[in-house]
Write an enzyme that holds these catalytic residues in place. Structure first.
Site, PDB file in Angstrom:
ATOM      1  N   ASP A 106      -5.611  -5.952  10.480  1.00 19.22           N
ATOM      2  CA  ASP A 106      -5.483  -4.750   9.653  1.00 19.22           C
ATOM      3  C   ASP A 106      -5.325  -5.073   8.170  1.00 19.22           C
ATOM      4  O   ASP A 106      -4.958  -4.210   7.379  1.00 19.22           O
ATOM      5  CB  ASP A 106      -4.303  -3.895  10.120  1.00 19.22           C
ATOM      6  CG  ASP A 106      -2.986  -4.673  10.178  1.00 19.22           C
ATOM      7  OD1 ASP A 106      -2.957  -5.833   9.713  1.00 19.22           O
ATOM      8  OD2 ASP A 106      -2.002  -4.119  10.693  1.00 19.22           O
ATOM      9  N   LYS A 148       6.919   0.079  -9.811  1.00 22.53           N
ATOM     10  CA  LYS A 148       6.074  -1.104  -9.641  1.00 22.53           C
ATOM     11  C   LYS A 148       5.966  -1.450  -8.164  1.00 22.53           C
ATOM     12  O   LYS A 148       6.873  -1.177  -7.379  1.00 22.53           O
ATOM     13  CB  LYS A 148       6.605  -2.284 -10.437  1.00 22.53           C
ATOM     14  CG  LYS A 148       7.992  -2.747 -10.063  1.00 22.53           C
ATOM     15  CD  LYS A 148       8.469  -3.864 -10.976  1.00 22.53           C
ATOM     16  CE  LYS A 148       7.656  -5.126 -10.846  1.00 22.53           C
ATOM     17  NZ  LYS A 148       8.192  -6.244 -11.645  1.00 22.53           N
TER      18      LYS A 148
END
Length: 222
Positions: A106, A148
């Site tokens: 994935d 962030k």
């Protein structure tokens, strides 16, 4: 070089899509995850991929056979879930090279595999990512608010490995490499890290991941 793609999971967090198709065939910009991964591996000179499958394996095999991707592809089929360690051990019997790459089924990334291959039994790592704003505080006041994604100098497993073939003998028949061999090798000083900063990396675990990755996928894997 050869690579294993661990593609046997059920992808429960992407239900109901994965009730009908296996996670590796979930599309990102109309191209399945596994096809993006093969393009990525090919970019770094991988010439053979072994896909470790279990759940709905026939759909994965049929898709890759019909697609006729210009890459040698073989399949290691699990009748019951073996965990990441068991899957690598089973598929590793097909590999005769001294070393090989392993990629979680994935992961979408642009991590440099050539750099990773310089160390034996190494884990690709990236700085820890967070979806939340980070607060810097002093006493009971917030002094800075940061939006962030990376938290500096805290490293996470990126789900990409460069392994020596000799590791296969230590892997369990059933169980995860991250919970068995890796902790043991780490204690013995036999496990290495390759740190990657400022790279693109997505683990496709939610519909939000699909949406975010779709906006950048063509820049990540050219």
């Amino acid at each position: 070089m050869k690579a294993l793609i661990l593609a046997g999971g059920r992808g429960k967090r992407l239900k109901p899509i994965t009730d009908y198709v296996p996670k590796p065939l979930v599309p990102i910009k109309n191209i399945p995850i596994i096809e993006w991964q093969i393009k990525y591996l090919k970019k770094f000179g991988v010439n053979e991929v072994i896909v470790c499958t279990g759940y709905k394996q026939d759909m994965i095999e049929n898709y890759l056979n019909i697609k006729k991707i210009n890459m040698k592809i073989r399949f290691s089929i699990e009748d019951s879930p073996l965990g990441t360690g068991g899957a690598i051990k089973k598929a590793g019997k097909m590999i005769h090279d001294k070393s090989f790459f392993v990629l979680n089924g994935d992961v979408i990334t642009n991590i440099d595999l050539k750099q990773l291959s310089k160390k034996q039994n190494s884990i690709a790592s990236i700085e820890l990512q967070t979806k939340f704003g980070i607060l810097e505080t002093k006493d009971d006041k917030i002094i800075k608010f940061k939006e962030k994604k990376e938290i500096s100098d805290i490293w996470m497993n990126a789900g990409i490995y460069h392994l020596e073939k000799s590791i296969l003998k230590d892997l369990p028949l059933k169980g995860d490499i991250e919970k068995t061999v890796f902790p043991d090798y780490a204690k013995k000083g036999k496990l290495y890290i390759e740190k990657f900063r400022n790279v693109k990396w997505y683990s496709i675990d939610s519909f939000k991941d699909i949406e975010t990755c779709s906006s950048e996928i063509e820049k990540i894997i050219k």
